[in-house]
Design an enzyme around this catalytic site. Structure first.
Site, PDB file in Angstrom:
ATOM      1  N   SER A  34       0.849  -1.188   0.000  1.00 25.87           N
ATOM      2  CA  SER A  34       0.000   0.000   0.000  1.00 25.87           C
ATOM      3  C   SER A  34       0.885   1.239   0.000  1.00 25.87           C
ATOM      4  O   SER A  34       1.996   1.227   0.539  1.00 25.87           O
ATOM      5  CB  SER A  34      -0.893   0.005   1.249  1.00 25.87           C
ATOM      6  OG  SER A  34      -1.494   1.260   1.441  1.00 25.87           O
ATOM      7  N   SER A  35       0.361   2.311  -0.563  1.00 26.97           N
ATOM      8  CA  SER A  35       1.115   3.572  -0.591  1.00 26.97           C
ATOM      9  C   SER A  35       1.272   4.183   0.794  1.00 26.97           C
ATOM     10  O   SER A  35       2.088   5.090   0.981  1.00 26.97           O
ATOM     11  CB  SER A  35       0.421   4.582  -1.512  1.00 26.97           C
ATOM     12  OG  SER A  35      -0.878   4.878  -1.039  1.00 26.97           O
ATOM     13  N   CYS A  36       0.517   3.697   1.787  1.00 24.59           N
ATOM     14  CA  CYS A  36       0.625   4.260   3.139  1.00 24.59           C
ATOM     15  C   CYS A  36       1.934   3.877   3.820  1.00 24.59           C
ATOM     16  O   CYS A  36       2.206   4.328   4.931  1.00 24.59           O
ATOM     17  CB  CYS A  36      -0.551   3.830   3.994  1.00 24.59           C
ATOM     18  SG  CYS A  36      -0.523   2.093   4.480  1.00 24.59           S
ATOM     19  N   TYR A  51      -1.328  -0.436  10.237  1.00 27.80           N
ATOM     20  CA  TYR A  51      -1.438  -1.112   8.945  1.00 27.80           C
ATOM     21  C   TYR A  51      -0.168  -0.892   8.120  1.00 27.80           C
ATOM     22  O   TYR A  51       0.367  -1.829   7.514  1.00 27.80           O
ATOM     23  CB  TYR A  51      -2.660  -0.591   8.193  1.00 27.80           C
ATOM     24  CG  TYR A  51      -2.814  -1.132   6.793  1.00 27.80           C
ATOM     25  CD1 TYR A  51      -3.214  -2.449   6.582  1.00 27.80           C
ATOM     26  CD2 TYR A  51      -2.572  -0.327   5.679  1.00 27.80           C
ATOM     27  CE1 TYR A  51      -3.364  -2.953   5.296  1.00 27.80           C
ATOM     28  CE2 TYR A  51      -2.717  -0.824   4.391  1.00 27.80           C
ATOM     29  CZ  TYR A  51      -3.119  -2.135   4.206  1.00 27.80           C
ATOM     30  OH  TYR A  51      -3.257  -2.624   2.933  1.00 27.80           O
ATOM     31  N   LYS A 105       2.588  -3.607   6.485  1.00 27.22           N
ATOM     32  CA  LYS A 105       2.928  -3.708   5.063  1.00 27.22           C
ATOM     33  C   LYS A 105       4.418  -3.481   4.822  1.00 27.22           C
ATOM     34  O   LYS A 105       5.016  -4.087   3.922  1.00 27.22           O
ATOM     35  CB  LYS A 105       2.099  -2.724   4.248  1.00 27.22           C
ATOM     36  CG  LYS A 105       0.599  -2.884   4.382  1.00 27.22           C
ATOM     37  CD  LYS A 105       0.128  -4.317   4.297  1.00 27.22           C
ATOM     38  CE  LYS A 105       0.190  -4.899   2.914  1.00 27.22           C
ATOM     39  NZ  LYS A 105      -0.396  -6.270   2.855  1.00 27.22           N
ATOM     40  N   HIS A 160     -13.193   2.563   1.866  1.00 23.80           N
ATOM     41  CA  HIS A 160     -12.311   3.646   1.462  1.00 23.80           C
ATOM     42  C   HIS A 160     -13.127   4.795   0.876  1.00 23.80           C
ATOM     43  O   HIS A 160     -14.318   4.676   0.632  1.00 23.80           O
ATOM     44  CB  HIS A 160     -11.280   3.148   0.443  1.00 23.80           C
ATOM     45  CG  HIS A 160     -10.227   2.282   1.039  1.00 23.80           C
ATOM     46  ND1 HIS A 160     -10.215   0.922   0.902  1.00 23.80           N
ATOM     47  CD2 HIS A 160      -9.142   2.595   1.785  1.00 23.80           C
ATOM     48  CE1 HIS A 160      -9.161   0.421   1.534  1.00 23.80           C
ATOM     49  NE2 HIS A 160      -8.495   1.408   2.083  1.00 23.80           N
TER      50      HIS A 160
END
Length: 323
Positions: free
Chosen positions: A109-111, A138, A142, A181
Site C-alpha cells: 500500500s502507498s501508506c 497497517y 505492510k 475507502h
C-alpha cells in the site's frame, strides 16, 4: 504447466488478478490456478498455511490477501490491522519458501511512505520519516511484508517481489457505510442521497487533500506484468535493496473534486458540504511511477470512465451490498 496460488481471490484486487489469469488460461496459457476462501484456509493460522503449501506445492504465489479499510476502520481497529496483516504475511511468505516456491508477489500500500514524504513519492522514501498516525499499524505491517520479501531474496536467492498500489477502486470494492475507502464510500452516499432526494451531502474533512486513484483492473495488469518480468530485467531496473515497485496512474485529484465527479456519475445534483472537524489524513499522496514506466507498463483506465464502470457494477450488485 505453472501452478499459481492466488491468496485473497475474493477481495477486489485478488479477484481482478484471478479474472485476468483465467482469461490467459482460456487463450491457451498452461496454468493451474489455486484458490482458497478464508473459511477454507485461515491465512493467520501458521499450521494451516504450512499444510496447504506442503500439499499443493505451487510454483508461484500472489499474496493479495489483507485486512484493509479506510480512516475510520484503521482508527477503530488498529490491533486487528497490525496483527492480521503481519500474520498473513509471515505465514504465506515463509511457508511458500519452505514449500520451495521461488517466485512470489505481494501487494502492499502507498501508506508505507512517511506522512511528509516529498511528492510524488519515490520507492527510496521508505523508512525516511514518520508515518501517518491514522493508519500507522497497517503501514508497519505492510513495511514488514516488503522487508520479509527483501530479506528472503538476500538470504535465500529467491525472487519475491512487492508492488505498492495507490488508492484502488473498481468492481468488487467494499461499499460498507463506515469501513470502506473514500471512493466507494462517496459512491454509496451520493447514490443513497440521490434516491432519497436529499439537497446536501457532507463529506469528511476539508476536501483539500489530494489522492491518486487506480482502477483495480489496471492494478491486476501491473501485478502480472511485474510478476512476469524475468529476473535479469527486473534487477536491471530496480535497486537490489529496494524490492518494491510503485503502481499508480501518476496523477491525483482533491477529495472535493473526486466527490463532485462521483456525484455527477451517480446523478446527485445537490450541494456538497465539507466537515473540517473530521480528519483529513495526509495532505497529498501521489506515487512516482517512473520506475514501472521505464519497465514498460502504464495505466490505461481514466478516472471518469473507471468511476462510471464501477457505478454500473455497484447498481448491478446493490441488493447484495445492503449492509
Amino acid at each position: 504447466m505453472s501452478k499459481v496460488f492466488v491468496a485473497g481471490h475474493r477481495g477486489m484486487v485478488g479477484g481482478a488478478i484471478l479474472r485476468q489469469l483465467e482469461a490467459r488460461r482460456a487463450t491457451g496459457e498452461a496454468l493451474t490456478l489455486l484458490t482458497r476462501s478464508s473459511s477454507e484456509l485461515d491465512l493467520t493460522d501458521q499450521q494451516a498455511v504450512r499444510d496447504f503449501m506442503q500439499a499443493e506445492r505451487p510454483d508461484q504465489v500472489i499474496l493479495a490477501a489483507a485486512k484493509v479499510g479506510g480512516i475510520h476502520a484503521n482508527n477503530t481497529y488498529p490491533a486487528d490491522f497490525i496483527y492480521k496483516n503481519l500474520m498473513i504475511e509471515c505465514n504465506v511468505i515463509h511457508q511458500a519458501f519452505a514449500a520451495g516456491v521461488r517466485k512470489l508477489l505481494q501487494l502492499g500500500s502507498s501508506c508505507i511512505y512517511p506522512k511528509a514524504a516529498p511528492q510524488p513519492m519515490q520507492e527510496n522514501a521508505l523508512l525516511t520519516g514518520t508515518l501517518e498516525p491514522t493508519n500507522e499499524p497497517y503501514a508497519i505491517a505492510k513495511i514488514a511484508g516488503i522487508k520479509l520479501c527483501e530479506s528472503y531474496n538476500r538470504q535465500h536467492g529467491v525472487d519475491y517481489r512487492s508492488v505498492m498500489p495507490t488508492n484502488l477502486y473498481g468492481p468488487g470494492d467494499n461499499f460498507h457505510p463506515e469501513n470502506s475507502h473514500v471512493l466507494p464510500a462517496l459512491m454509496r452516499r451520493f447514490h443513497e442521497a440521490a434516491q432519497q432526494g436529499l439537497e446536501e451531502v457532507t463529506i469528511w474533512g476539508s476536501g483539500t487533500p489530494r489522492r491518486e486513484f487506480l482502477h483495480v483492473d489496471d492494478m491486476a495488469a501491473a501485478s502480472l506484468f511485474v510478476l512476469g518480468l524475468d529476473k535479469a530485467n527486473y534487477d536491471a531496473n530496480t535497486d537490489p535493496m529496494l524490492s518494491h515497485i510503485n503502481v499508480g496512474c501518476g496523477s491525483d485529484v482533491s477529495i472535493l473534486e473526486l466527490a463532485q465527479l462521483v456525484a455527477d456519475v451517480v446523478g446527485f445534483a445537490g450541494r456538497i458540504a465539507t466537515d473540517p472537524s473530521k480528519p483529513d489524513g495526509t495532505a497529498r499522496k501521489l506515487m512516482d511511477v517512473s520506475r514501472l514506466d521505464q519497465m514498460g507498463w502504464r495505466a490505461r483506465i481514466g478516472l471518469e470512465d473507471g468511476v462510471a464502470e464501477t457505478y454500473q457494477w455497484f447498481l448491478a450488485n446493490a441488493e447484495a451490498l445492503r449492509t
